[in-house]
Design a protein around this motif. Structure first.
Motif, PDB file in Angstrom:
ATOM      1  N   MET A 108      37.578  36.822  55.348  1.00 27.08           N
ATOM      2  CA  MET A 108      39.008  36.800  55.664  1.00 27.08           C
ATOM      3  C   MET A 108      39.506  38.229  55.883  1.00 27.08           C
ATOM      4  SD  MET A 108      42.198  35.194  53.479  1.00 27.08           S
ATOM      5  CE  MET A 108      42.108  33.570  54.234  1.00 27.08           C
ATOM      6  N   GLN A 109      40.208  38.464  56.994  1.00 26.31           N
ATOM      7  CA  GLN A 109      40.755  39.768  57.299  1.00 26.31           C
ATOM      8  C   GLN A 109      41.888  40.119  56.328  1.00 26.31           C
ATOM      9  OE1 GLN A 109      39.504  41.829  59.726  1.00 26.31           O
ATOM     10  NE2 GLN A 109      37.921  40.269  59.991  1.00 26.31           N
ATOM     11  N   VAL A 110      42.123  41.420  56.169  1.00 23.05           N
ATOM     12  CA  VAL A 110      43.154  41.880  55.238  1.00 23.05           C
ATOM     13  C   VAL A 110      44.522  41.331  55.641  1.00 23.05           C
ATOM     14  CG1 VAL A 110      44.362  43.907  54.349  1.00 23.05           C
ATOM     15  CG2 VAL A 110      41.876  43.940  54.590  1.00 23.05           C
ATOM     16  N   ALA A 111      44.832  41.336  56.938  1.00 24.49           N
ATOM     17  CA  ALA A 111      46.131  40.823  57.396  1.00 24.49           C
ATOM     18  C   ALA A 111      46.274  39.328  57.100  1.00 24.49           C
ATOM     19  CB  ALA A 111      46.300  41.086  58.884  1.00 24.49           C
ATOM     20  N   GLU A 112      45.181  38.586  57.220  1.00 23.52           N
ATOM     21  CA  GLU A 112      45.220  37.153  56.898  1.00 23.52           C
ATOM     22  C   GLU A 112      45.450  36.934  55.412  1.00 23.52           C
ATOM     23  OE1 GLU A 112      42.220  35.228  60.212  1.00 23.52           O
ATOM     24  OE2 GLU A 112      41.331  36.236  58.479  1.00 23.52           O
ATOM     25  N   ILE A 141      39.430  38.025  47.450  1.00 23.30           N
ATOM     26  CA  ILE A 141      39.944  39.089  46.589  1.00 23.30           C
ATOM     27  C   ILE A 141      38.807  39.643  45.732  1.00 23.30           C
ATOM     28  CG2 ILE A 141      41.528  39.619  44.698  1.00 23.30           C
ATOM     29  CD1 ILE A 141      43.387  37.473  45.807  1.00 23.30           C
ATOM     30  N   PRO A 142      38.593  40.956  45.741  1.00 23.66           N
ATOM     31  CA  PRO A 142      37.493  41.541  44.965  1.00 23.66           C
ATOM     32  C   PRO A 142      37.615  41.232  43.465  1.00 23.66           C
ATOM     33  CG  PRO A 142      38.410  43.146  46.498  1.00 23.66           C
ATOM     34  CD  PRO A 142      39.331  41.970  46.515  1.00 23.66           C
ATOM     35  N   THR A 143      36.483  41.055  42.820  1.00 25.12           N
ATOM     36  CA  THR A 143      36.458  40.764  41.384  1.00 25.12           C
ATOM     37  C   THR A 143      37.229  41.785  40.556  1.00 25.12           C
ATOM     38  OG1 THR A 143      34.346  39.605  41.584  1.00 25.12           O
ATOM     39  CG2 THR A 143      34.940  40.421  39.388  1.00 25.12           C
ATOM     40  N   PRO A 144      37.123  43.097  40.848  1.00 27.42           N
ATOM     41  CA  PRO A 144      37.892  44.069  40.063  1.00 27.42           C
ATOM     42  C   PRO A 144      39.398  43.843  40.101  1.00 27.42           C
ATOM     43  CG  PRO A 144      36.180  45.194  41.299  1.00 27.42           C
ATOM     44  CD  PRO A 144      36.203  43.781  41.796  1.00 27.42           C
ATOM     45  N   VAL A 145      39.904  43.273  41.202  1.00 28.44           N
ATOM     46  CA  VAL A 145      41.345  42.990  41.292  1.00 28.44           C
ATOM     47  C   VAL A 145      41.721  41.888  40.303  1.00 28.44           C
ATOM     48  CG1 VAL A 145      43.226  42.227  42.792  1.00 28.44           C
ATOM     49  CG2 VAL A 145      41.437  43.740  43.690  1.00 28.44           C
ATOM     50  N   TRP A 146      40.920  40.821  40.258  1.00 29.82           N
ATOM     51  CA  TRP A 146      41.188  39.744  39.305  1.00 29.82           C
ATOM     52  C   TRP A 146      41.116  40.258  37.872  1.00 29.82           C
ATOM     53  CZ3 TRP A 146      43.662  35.948  41.139  1.00 29.82           C
ATOM     54  CH2 TRP A 146      43.362  35.364  42.369  1.00 29.82           C
ATOM     55  N   GLN A 147      40.128  41.077  37.583  1.00 28.59           N
ATOM     56  CA  GLN A 147      39.981  41.617  36.234  1.00 28.59           C
ATOM     57  C   GLN A 147      41.180  42.474  35.854  1.00 28.59           C
ATOM     58  OE1 GLN A 147      36.206  43.631  36.684  1.00 28.59           O
ATOM     59  NE2 GLN A 147      35.013  41.845  36.035  1.00 28.59           N
ATOM     60  N   VAL A 197      56.177  52.853  34.363  1.00 26.23           N
ATOM     61  CA  VAL A 197      57.009  51.818  34.967  1.00 26.23           C
ATOM     62  C   VAL A 197      56.155  50.806  35.733  1.00 26.23           C
ATOM     63  CG1 VAL A 197      58.972  51.348  36.485  1.00 26.23           C
ATOM     64  CG2 VAL A 197      58.883  53.482  35.170  1.00 26.23           C
ATOM     65  N   TYR A 198      55.236  51.292  36.546  1.00 26.11           N
ATOM     66  CA  TYR A 198      54.381  50.414  37.336  1.00 26.11           C
ATOM     67  C   TYR A 198      52.913  50.805  37.155  1.00 26.11           C
ATOM     68  CZ  TYR A 198      58.676  49.671  40.095  1.00 26.11           C
ATOM     69  OH  TYR A 198      59.951  49.414  40.499  1.00 26.11           O
ATOM     70  N   ASP A 199      52.081  49.803  37.010  1.00 31.81           N
ATOM     71  CA  ASP A 199      50.639  49.935  37.193  1.00 31.81           C
ATOM     72  C   ASP A 199      50.355  49.326  38.551  1.00 31.81           C
ATOM     73  OD1 ASP A 199      48.654  51.118  35.727  1.00 31.81           O
ATOM     74  OD2 ASP A 199      48.728  49.646  34.117  1.00 31.81           O
ATOM     75  N   ALA A 200      49.604  49.995  39.398  1.00 34.50           N
ATOM     76  CA  ALA A 200      49.362  49.474  40.746  1.00 34.50           C
ATOM     77  C   ALA A 200      47.876  49.494  41.072  1.00 34.50           C
ATOM     78  CB  ALA A 200      50.123  50.295  41.781  1.00 34.50           C
ATOM     79  N   LEU A 201      47.464  48.526  41.864  1.00 31.61           N
ATOM     80  CA  LEU A 201      46.099  48.488  42.380  1.00 31.61           C
ATOM     81  C   LEU A 201      46.181  48.264  43.888  1.00 31.61           C
ATOM     82  CD1 LEU A 201      43.335  48.722  40.922  1.00 31.61           C
ATOM     83  CD2 LEU A 201      43.027  46.297  41.355  1.00 31.61           C
ATOM     84  N   LYS A 202      45.413  49.065  44.637  1.00 31.27           N
ATOM     85  CA  LYS A 202      45.461  49.020  46.094  1.00 31.27           C
ATOM     86  C   LYS A 202      44.041  48.912  46.633  1.00 31.27           C
ATOM     87  CE  LYS A 202      49.445  52.022  45.542  1.00 31.27           C
ATOM     88  NZ  LYS A 202      50.110  53.316  45.827  1.00 31.27           N
ATOM     89  N   TRP A 203      43.881  48.087  47.660  1.00 32.96           N
ATOM     90  CA  TRP A 203      42.544  47.920  48.228  1.00 32.96           C
ATOM     91  C   TRP A 203      42.644  47.454  49.679  1.00 32.96           C
ATOM     92  CZ3 TRP A 203      45.033  44.039  45.769  1.00 32.96           C
ATOM     93  CH2 TRP A 203      44.902  42.735  46.277  1.00 32.96           C
ATOM     94  N   GLY A 204      41.528  47.578  50.392  1.00 36.98           N
ATOM     95  CA  GLY A 204      41.476  47.146  51.782  1.00 36.98           C
ATOM     96  C   GLY A 204      40.046  47.124  52.262  1.00 36.98           C
ATOM     97  N   THR A 205      39.874  46.886  53.558  1.00 38.52           N
ATOM     98  CA  THR A 205      38.534  46.808  54.128  1.00 38.52           C
ATOM     99  C   THR A 205      37.756  48.092  53.899  1.00 38.52           C
ATOM    100  OG1 THR A 205      39.379  45.326  55.847  1.00 38.52           O
ATOM    101  CG2 THR A 205      37.221  46.318  56.227  1.00 38.52           C
TER     102      THR A 205
END
Length: 270
Positions: free
Chosen positions: A1-5, A65-71, A119-127
């Protein structure tokens, strides 16, 4: 699945909760390019988390969605109050999830306003981007001098044109509100040169047009080849300018991001 999808799947899933959510757009200016059509969806975590995270999305997006994101989500969500989902379309598009600890922030604001608060914890990822974590910190009651130092620390050359332009946004805000009423976030990213600030402008209640002179200077500095500044101002001029973020990206390049036009979206309107 593409990132935009995958971004579209997230957007549809938020709509499917039946709960209205905040929807904010932004434009990020990097050298030679304006990254348009960025969006940020905001909602309380209870709108989607009651059935469990992996029931929020259909099966195919879940698997993408990558496993590290779920974790990361499973570890961080219990302490968060709000969740924000962002998408940045580009040659290498990026997905972003922010967990906001609103309760911790307001407690700190009330009992220890001089503290440095998460204030925020953030996680960012892409292709082309493995999941990377960012932390958005805030010291609520900073003086004018402290706010200026925070901005200067975000640029490799404090006397550069980019740094002076970023300071000009602060000076304009200080004409309306005193320093202690301005909320500035400091963004840090472990193992990266990324260092930036985010100045909240919503309390000023000013439109994009009212900041047109500084926005034109920002365009002149970054020189995007895909959108004239006057087109941007004509399209978004009547929207409230909500945030300005700037500094050094993880690629070492200067960026400026303008956030504007936050609205509450009814699910059926998306």
């Amino acid at each position: 699945m593409q990132v935009a999808e995958l971004a579209s799947a997230f957007k549809a899933a938020f709509a499917a909760t039946g709960v209205p959510f905040g929807y904010e757009t932004s434009c990020k200016l990097v050298p030679g390019k304006a990254l348009n059509d960025r969006f940020l969806i905001s909602t309380h975590k209870d709108a989607f988390a009651s059935k469990g995270l992996k029931h929020f999305l259909p099966e195919e997006p879940c698997q993408a969605i990558p496993t590290p994101v779920w974790q990361w989500l499973e570890e961080g969500l219990p302490r968060a109050d709000l969740l924000h989902f962002g998408f940045e379309p580009a040659a290498s598009p990026v997905l972003k999830i922010y967990l906001e600890r609103a309760g911790d922030f307001y407690a700190g604001l009330k009992y220890d306003p001089q503290a440095r608060l998460l204030v925020y914890d953030a996680l960012k990822w892409g292709t082309e981007l493995s999941p990377v974590s960012s932390r958005y910190m805030c010291r609520p009651e900073q003086t004018e001098t402290e706010l200026r130092r925070t901005i200067e620390a975000c640029f490799q050359a404090p006397g550069s044109e980019a740094c002076q332009l970023a300071l000009a946004y602060l000076e304009r805000a200080l004409q309306v509100l005193p320093a202690k009423q301005l909320l500035m976030l400091e963004v840090e990213e472990a193992g990266s040169v990324r260092q930036s600030f985010d100045l909240n402008l919503y309390d000023l209640e000013q439109t994009v047009t009212q900041w047109a002179d500084l926005i034109r200077q920002t365009w002149q500095l970054q020189q995007p080849d895909n959108q004239p500044v006057e087109t941007f101002l004509q399209t978004h001029g009547d929207k409230v300018l909500g945030h300005v973020s700037a500094g050094t990206g993880r690629d070492g390049q200067v960026f400026f991001t303008l956030y504007f036009g936050v609205t509450e979206q009814a699910p059926e309107a998306v």
